[in-house]
Design a protein around this motif. Structure first.
Motif: not given
Length: 342
Positions: A170-178, A184-188, A190-193, A202-207
C-alpha cells in the motif's frame, strides 16, 4: 476605507498581563496594577475584555479565569522563536501604547508573552508546528513540492505537512496539516491512499486536492476518480470536476467543484465564493505568522466572496474589515482580533 480600531485601555490591560506574568513582578508592580484597576470603572471593563481576548487566543481559560487580578498566573509554554515574514510591513497602528505604569523595562514583555501564547496548546504543547512527526513540511507562507519514490507528485500549500509510508503493498500518505495537491502515478498492484482526520481517500492514476480546515476534510478531483471513506459510512465515489466534504462521522453530498478556485493556492492566490469567514480565516492563518482570532463564533458564519494574494494576508484582513461588519484590532504584529463593528 477600513475603520481603524485601537482601544488604548485594552492595550494597557493586555500589557498588565505581561507584567503580572513576569516571575520578577514585585509587590510594587501588583500594588500599581491594583491602583490602576480601581482608578476608573473603564479599567475594570478593559481588564475583563482583555481576559476574554487572552483566554481565546491562548486557550488558557480556567488557568486564571477565577484568579484575583493581582495574583494572575499565566502558564509559560516551551520557548519558541517566531520569525516575522518579509511581507509583514511596519504599521504605525502597531506601535506600543505608552503606559503610565508599569516601568519601561517591562513594556516589551507583552509581545513575547503573546508570541508564546499564540503557539501554546492547552496542555502546553506546541499548537503550530506543521513539521512535527512529518516527513515533508512547509513553513507559514511557503509552498513546496515532493516527488515520491513511485513517481507521484505532491504540492504542499503553506504551513502544511505529510507523512509517507510505502512499506508493503500500500502507498500511504497522511496529510497532517494544511492542504496538498496529489498527482498519482498509476500502479494497479499498489493502491494509493491519502488519510486525513479519519477520512480515507483511495486513488488510482488520478489528480486531486485535499484540504484540512475546521475539523473537516475537503476533497476536489481534477482528473479521473477517488473513493472517499469514513468509518461507519459507505464509500463515496468522487469524479473529475467534483468535490465533497467529509469528517469524523459524516460524508457530505458530492457536488460540482470550481477547480480554478480550489487550486488557486497553487498560483499563490486564495479564492472564495460564499465561504464562511471562519474557513477564510483558517486559510489566511497558513500564510501569516501569529494568530487571527474571532471574538464571537457567529462571525465565522459570515459568507465571503473574494480573492487575495496569498503573500498579502494582512492586506486581506484589512479588505475583509473594510467590506464586512467587522473591525480588525492589531494588539501586536502577532495578534489580530476580529470583532463586530458596532
Amino acid at each position: 476605507m477600513q475603520e481603524q480600531y485601537q482601544d488604548p485601555l485594552i492595550e494597557e490591560a493586555l500589557r498588565w498581563f505581561g507584567v503580572l506574568k513576569d516571575p520578577k513582578a514585585s509587590d510594587d508592580d501588583r500594588r500599581a496594577f491594583s491602583h490602576w484597576l480601581k482608578e476608573k470603572p473603564e479599567h475594570e471593563a478593559a481588564w475583563r475584555q482583555a481576559q476574554r481576548v487572552w483566554m481565546r487566543v491562548g486557550k488558557i481559560g480556567p488557568a486564571f479565569a477565577n484568579t484575583p487580578p493581582a495574583t494572575v498566573v499565566i502558564p509559560t509554554p516551551p520557548p519558541i522563536v517566531v520569525k516575522r515574514p518579509p511581507h509583514l510591513r511596519a504599521d504605525p497602528a502597531l506601535r506600543p501604547v505608552a503606559l503610565r505604569r508599569p516601568p519601561p523595562r517591562r513594556r516589551g514583555l507583552l509581545i513575547g508573552a503573546v508570541a508564546a501564547v499564540c503557539v501554546a496548546a492547552p496542555t502546553g504543547a506546541l499548537l503550530w508546528r506543521p513539521g512535527l512527526l512529518a516527513d515533508h513540511a512547509t513553513a507559514v507562507g511557503e509552498r513546496g513540492s515532493v516527488t515520491l519514490a513511485d513517481g507521484s507528485g505532491i504540492e504542499l500549500a503553506g504551513a502544511s505537512s505529510i507523512s509517507v509510508d510505502f512499506a508493503g503493498s500500500l502507498r500511504r500518505v497522511v496529510l497532517r496539516e494544511g492542504e496538498a495537491f496529489f498527482r498519482v502515478a498509476t500502479d494497479a498492484d499498489r493502491p494509493f491512499v491519502v488519510e486525513a482526520e479519519g477520512v480515507r481517500i483511495r486513488a488510482l492514476g488520478t489528480a486531486f486536492d485535499v484540504k484540512l480546515g475546521n475539523g473537516n476534510v475537503s476533497i476536489a478531483v481534477s482528473e479521473e476518480t477517488v473513493e472517499v471513506t469514513v468509518e461507519g459510512h459507505p464509500p463515496v465515489v468522487v469524479g473529475s470536476g467534483q468535490q465533497v466534504r467529509a469528517g469524523s462521522g459524516f460524508v457530505g453530498d458530492v457536488r460540482e467543484a470550481d477547480l480554478a478556485m480550489v487550486e488557486a493556492w497553487r498560483q499563490d492566490r486564495l479564492a472564495f465564493r460564499e465561504t464562511p469567514l471562519g474557513d477564510v480565516i483558517a486559510d489566511l492563518q497558513r500564510y501569516r505568522v501569529g494568530r487571527i482570532v474571532l471574538t464571537e463564533a457567529r462571525l465565522g458564519d459570515i459568507p465571503v466572496s473574494a480573492a487575495f494574494e496569498a503573500s498579502q494576508a494582512d492586506a486581506a484582513i484589512d479588505a475583509l474589515a473594510s467590506t464586512l461588519p467587522i473591525r480588525a484590532s492589531r494588539f501586536t504584529p502577532l495578534l489580530v482580533v476580529l470583532s463586530p463593528r458596532h
